[in-house]
Write a protein that holds these residues in place. Structure first.
Motif, mmCIF file in Angstrom:
data_model
loop_
_atom_site.group_PDB
_atom_site.id
_atom_site.type_symbol
_atom_site.label_atom_id
_atom_site.label_comp_id
_atom_site.label_asym_id
_atom_site.label_seq_id
_atom_site.Cartn_x
_atom_site.Cartn_y
_atom_site.Cartn_z
ATOM 1 N N ALA A 46 0.603 -1.173 0.089
ATOM 2 C CA ALA A 46 0.055 -0.018 0.007
ATOM 3 C C ALA A 46 0.860 1.100 -0.203
ATOM 4 N N LYS A 49 2.050 2.072 -3.136
ATOM 5 C CA LYS A 49 0.987 2.379 -4.127
ATOM 6 C C LYS A 49 0.466 1.383 -5.033
ATOM 7 N N ARG A 51 -1.982 -0.715 -4.817
ATOM 8 C CA ARG A 51 -3.165 -0.905 -3.916
ATOM 9 C C ARG A 51 -3.879 -2.111 -4.420
ATOM 10 N N SER A 134 2.926 6.643 -0.093
ATOM 11 C CA SER A 134 1.687 7.127 0.449
ATOM 12 C C SER A 134 1.435 6.401 1.836
ATOM 13 N N GLY A 136 -0.982 7.596 3.511
ATOM 14 C CA GLY A 136 -2.787 7.541 3.356
ATOM 15 C C GLY A 136 -3.133 6.003 2.934
ATOM 16 N N ASN A 137 -2.279 5.690 2.080
ATOM 17 C CA ASN A 137 -2.598 4.137 1.430
ATOM 18 C C ASN A 137 -2.510 3.226 2.658
ATOM 19 N N PHE A 139 -2.772 3.592 6.004
ATOM 20 C CA PHE A 139 -4.137 3.551 6.725
ATOM 21 C C PHE A 139 -5.161 3.007 6.134
ATOM 22 N N GLU A 140 -5.188 3.302 4.998
ATOM 23 C CA GLU A 140 -6.486 2.811 4.138
ATOM 24 C C GLU A 140 -6.473 1.223 4.234
ATOM 25 N N PHE A 141 -5.317 0.404 4.071
ATOM 26 C CA PHE A 141 -4.928 -0.855 4.029
ATOM 27 C C PHE A 141 -5.504 -1.329 5.354
ATOM 28 N N ALA A 143 -7.558 -0.054 7.501
ATOM 29 C CA ALA A 143 -8.744 0.214 7.822
ATOM 30 C C ALA A 143 -9.544 -0.882 6.827
ATOM 31 N N VAL A 144 -9.314 -1.339 5.681
ATOM 32 C CA VAL A 144 -9.769 -2.383 5.016
ATOM 33 C C VAL A 144 -9.747 -3.542 5.545
#
Length: 162
Positions: A46, A49, A51, A134, A136-137, A139-141, A143-144
């Protein structure tokens, strides 16, 4: 040549010199071990990037958890199997991580090969969004990952075990 080095630095972002050396090594040895991919797995994917690959990892873990949880009822065995899957996945990612990243890097270099370097430098925000790294990616990873873990646990509660 100089414009391509500048583009590569913009595209790779953090640790350009490390990845440059790894990519060169892969040309001669066709292999390179990534300790970052080994230790951080999906979060590293992540961060760099990648993703789709990170999402594939989450989906794979979640489906495996559902299958194993429906077959095996002993929590100790499930924990041992989970640890084994994590170790194997970490080792595999360690060995293929730099290859995956090189593929992404090559795609980005080809995509931007005709874009003048001065425009790239002036449009760093666009490049940063598309390339580089990133947090942010990451944190997104997570979270998912947490969401999928939550869904798997709900399914365990709703679907009665045999």
């Amino acid at each position: 040549d100089e414009p391509n080095v500048e583009k590569a630095k913009l595209i790779v972002g953090d640790n350009y010199n490390y990845y440059k050396a790894q990519f060169e090594r892969m040309k001669t040895l066709d292999s390179s071990f990534s300790f970052a991919a080994f230790f951080f797995g999906g979060a590293w994917l992540a961060y760099r990037k990648m993703r789709k690959e990170a999402l594939l990892l989450i989906v794979g873990y979640s489906l495996l958890a559902l299958v194993v949880g429906s077959i095996v009822q002993d929590i100790k065995i499930i924990k041992i199997m989970s640890l084994m899957v994590w170790v194997v996945t970490s080792i595999v990612l360690g060995f293929i991580g730099n290859k995956l990243y090189f593929k992404r890097y090559s795609t980005m270099m080809n995509q931007y090969k005709n874009w003048p370097i001065e425009e790239m430098k002036n449009d760093r925000i666009f490049i940063k969004k598309r390339c580089g790294t990133s947090w942010g990616n990451v944190f997104e990873f997570y979270a998912v990952l947490i969401f999928c873990n939550f869904v798997v646990r709900i399914i365990y509660v709703i679907v009665p075990s045999k």
